[in-house]
Structure formats: C-alpha cells, structure tokens
Design a protein around this motif. Structure first.
Motif, PDB file in Angstrom:
ATOM      1  N   ASN A 171       0.829  -1.198   0.000  1.00 38.80           N
ATOM      2  CA  ASN A 171       0.000   0.000   0.000  1.00 38.80           C
ATOM      3  C   ASN A 171       0.863   1.247   0.000  1.00 38.80           C
ATOM      4  OD1 ASN A 171      -1.577  -2.122   2.003  1.00 38.80           O
ATOM      5  ND2 ASN A 171      -2.821  -1.208   0.426  1.00 38.80           N
ATOM      6  N   GLU A 172       0.476   2.226  -0.790  1.00 36.01           N
ATOM      7  CA  GLU A 172       1.160   3.508  -0.815  1.00 36.01           C
ATOM      8  C   GLU A 172       0.181   4.550  -0.319  1.00 36.01           C
ATOM      9  OE1 GLU A 172       3.185   4.513  -4.417  1.00 36.01           O
ATOM     10  OE2 GLU A 172       3.809   2.444  -4.750  1.00 36.01           O
ATOM     11  N   VAL A 173       0.599   5.313   0.672  1.00 37.60           N
ATOM     12  CA  VAL A 173      -0.249   6.335   1.259  1.00 37.60           C
ATOM     13  C   VAL A 173       0.215   7.694   0.758  1.00 37.60           C
ATOM     14  CG1 VAL A 173      -1.063   7.327   3.430  1.00 37.60           C
ATOM     15  CG2 VAL A 173      -0.526   4.895   3.308  1.00 37.60           C
ATOM     16  N   THR A 174      -0.727   8.479   0.238  1.00 35.91           N
ATOM     17  CA  THR A 174      -0.379   9.824  -0.217  1.00 35.91           C
ATOM     18  C   THR A 174      -0.246  10.745   0.991  1.00 35.91           C
ATOM     19  OG1 THR A 174      -2.659  10.617  -0.418  1.00 35.91           O
ATOM     20  CG2 THR A 174      -1.722   9.446  -2.324  1.00 35.91           C
ATOM     21  N   SER A 175       0.373  11.887   0.788  1.00 34.39           N
ATOM     22  CA  SER A 175       0.526  12.831   1.904  1.00 34.39           C
ATOM     23  C   SER A 175      -0.834  13.348   2.374  1.00 34.39           C
ATOM     24  CB  SER A 175       1.443  13.991   1.505  1.00 34.39           C
ATOM     25  OG  SER A 175       0.932  14.656   0.357  1.00 34.39           O
ATOM     26  N   ASP A 176      -1.786  13.523   1.465  1.00 37.16           N
ATOM     27  CA  ASP A 176      -3.137  13.949   1.864  1.00 37.16           C
ATOM     28  C   ASP A 176      -3.801  12.885   2.737  1.00 37.16           C
ATOM     29  OD1 ASP A 176      -2.948  16.358   0.509  1.00 37.16           O
ATOM     30  OD2 ASP A 176      -3.963  15.609  -1.290  1.00 37.16           O
ATOM     31  N   GLU A 177      -3.668  11.624   2.352  1.00 38.28           N
ATOM     32  CA  GLU A 177      -4.245  10.534   3.146  1.00 38.28           C
ATOM     33  C   GLU A 177      -3.569  10.447   4.515  1.00 38.28           C
ATOM     34  OE1 GLU A 177      -5.485   7.379  -0.362  1.00 38.28           O
ATOM     35  OE2 GLU A 177      -3.409   7.451   0.321  1.00 38.28           O
ATOM     36  N   LEU A 178      -2.264  10.628   4.532  1.00 38.87           N
ATOM     37  CA  LEU A 178      -1.518  10.535   5.784  1.00 38.87           C
ATOM     38  C   LEU A 178      -1.980  11.590   6.777  1.00 38.87           C
ATOM     39  CD1 LEU A 178       0.640   8.770   6.985  1.00 38.87           C
ATOM     40  CD2 LEU A 178       2.353  10.365   6.147  1.00 38.87           C
ATOM     41  N   ARG A 179      -2.264  12.813   6.302  1.00 37.16           N
ATOM     42  CA  ARG A 179      -2.753  13.866   7.193  1.00 37.16           C
ATOM     43  C   ARG A 179      -4.087  13.489   7.829  1.00 37.16           C
ATOM     44  NH1 ARG A 179      -0.947  17.348   3.167  1.00 37.16           N
ATOM     45  NH2 ARG A 179      -3.046  17.763   2.427  1.00 37.16           N
ATOM     46  N   VAL A 180      -4.928  12.769   7.092  1.00 37.33           N
ATOM     47  CA  VAL A 180      -6.254  12.404   7.601  1.00 37.33           C
ATOM     48  C   VAL A 180      -6.194  11.174   8.493  1.00 37.33           C
ATOM     49  CG1 VAL A 180      -8.571  11.646   6.935  1.00 37.33           C
ATOM     50  CG2 VAL A 180      -7.434  13.436   5.621  1.00 37.33           C
ATOM     51  N   PHE A 181      -5.406  10.185   8.099  1.00 38.38           N
ATOM     52  CA  PHE A 181      -5.488   8.882   8.752  1.00 38.38           C
ATOM     53  C   PHE A 181      -4.328   8.514   9.663  1.00 38.38           C
ATOM     54  CE2 PHE A 181      -8.059   8.538   4.859  1.00 38.38           C
ATOM     55  CZ  PHE A 181      -9.273   8.272   5.454  1.00 38.38           C
ATOM     56  N   SER A 182      -3.291   9.295   9.732  1.00 33.80           N
ATOM     57  CA  SER A 182      -2.149   8.934  10.578  1.00 33.80           C
ATOM     58  C   SER A 182      -2.536   9.045  12.046  1.00 33.80           C
ATOM     59  CB  SER A 182      -0.951   9.848  10.311  1.00 33.80           C
ATOM     60  OG  SER A 182       0.087   9.532  11.213  1.00 33.80           O
ATOM     61  N   THR A 183      -2.317   7.980  12.778  1.00 29.43           N
ATOM     62  CA  THR A 183      -2.587   7.987  14.217  1.00 29.43           C
ATOM     63  C   THR A 183      -1.315   7.744  15.005  1.00 29.43           C
ATOM     64  OG1 THR A 183      -3.125   5.634  14.165  1.00 29.43           O
ATOM     65  CG2 THR A 183      -4.960   7.174  13.929  1.00 29.43           C
ATOM     66  N   ASP A 184      -0.180   7.798  14.338  1.00 28.46           N
ATOM     67  CA  ASP A 184       1.089   7.508  14.999  1.00 28.46           C
ATOM     68  C   ASP A 184       1.777   8.741  15.565  1.00 28.46           C
ATOM     69  OD1 ASP A 184       0.728   4.889  14.350  1.00 28.46           O
ATOM     70  OD2 ASP A 184       2.107   4.894  12.649  1.00 28.46           O
TER      71      ASP A 184
END
Length: 189
Positions: A171-184
């Motif tokens: 899976n490749e996560v875009t920077s836009d997706e990372l801003r929404v879904f990152s919980t780390d």
C-alpha cells in the motif's frame, strides 16, 4: 452528553464525515454506546437516501463496534443491503482475536460478528503474530501458505484475499491521506 445543541451540522451530501470519538476515551460503555447510536442514526440517514450516491462506510476500531449489540445489528443490515444502499463496507480490526471479547464461541452475538467477516468478499490482512494465526486462518479461510506469508509481511504490505484468489499488495499512502489517517503522531520515535 446532551447539555447543549450539537456543535456539528449533519450534511448527508458531504464527501466525507468522520465521527471522532477521541474525547470519549475512558468514558463508560453506556456513553460509548450512546455516541455510537447517534452516529449510526446519522450514518443511516446518509446511506439510505436514494439520492445520496455511492458511499464507502468505514468502521474503524471494529472491536468496539462489534461489541455493541445495536451497532452489530446495524452493521449486519448494511452488509446485507449494501447493493441496495450503494455502499461498500470496510471493517478495520487489529486482529480477528478481538472477537474473543464478544461472548463465548457459542454466543449469538459473537456468531453474528463473525458472520460479517465470513461474508466479506475482500479480506485484507496485514502482519499478524503467530499466536493469533489459528483463529485468523479459520475465520478468514486462509491456507497454511497464506498464514506463513501473513506472519512475515513488512509494514504497509497486506495479503488481499479476493474471493478465492490471493495477492500480496504494498500500500502507498499519499501525503493527503496521511494527514487524515495517521494515528502515529503521539508514538515515541
């Protein structure tokens, strides 16, 4: 919980809605169930609207949703009527063993929760520890070879089981997706 009007306006036409329950961490089971019921009511209004278009419904922290009898009934209904509603359901769980917290192996509630997993046409499994693989294998219909692969998968790579076919997918996560879904962000480096 209801000491004032809602601070959020429900918009069934919005491209995305998120029910953020982080303020309820540590709250009682009753408070969590009440919040889930309110969210489920909003969700139902959106997905049963015949003019609502196609939707993707994501249930994160599935262990919590499956433990709530009301939410489990609503989820089961949405799984069965997905084509009618024009939705695709995603249930995100840490591990299949989370079902062990939903009654014993003979409870109807646990069997209904397990049914959601067994009825899924696409199952995506990320790395699992060896001690949880037996239940994962049985619940998701994995082969011994697939189990061996799942135990060795690197972060961000999953076994996609589509019907009877299996694929290893990075899976490749875009920077836009990372801003929404990152919980780390609160994890120590």
């Amino acid at each position: 919980m209801f000491d004032a009007p809602s601070t959020v306006s429900f918009d069934a036409d919005a491209p995305m809605m998120v029910m953020d329950t982080s303020a309820l961490i540590g709250a009682s089971e009753q408070a969590l169930s009440l919040a889930a019921a309110c969210g489920a009511t909003w969700l139902e209004a959106a997905i049963t609207n015949p003019d609502g278009g196609k939707r993707i419904v994501v249930y994160d922290e599935g262990w919590r949703m499956l433990a709530d009898p009301y939410m489990l009934v609503k989820m089961s209904e949405q799984w069965r009527l997905a084509r009618t509603y024009g939705i695709a359901n995603l249930l995100i769980m840490h591990k299949v063993a989370d079902l062990n917290e939903i009654g014993d192996s003979t409870s109807g509630h646990r069997q209904k929760a397990l049914g959601l997993l067994t009825e899924a046409d696409t199952r995506i499994i990320y790395r699992q520890k060896h001690d949880s693989m037996s239940l994962t294998k049985d619940a998701l219909g994995l082969t011994e070879a697939e189990c061996g692969q799942v135990e060795e998968l690197p972060k961000g790579v999953g076994l996609w089981k589509v019907g009877n076919r299996s694929f290893i997918v990075a899976n490749e996560v875009t920077s836009d997706e990372l801003r929404v879904f990152s919980t780390d962000h609160r994890m120590m480096p």
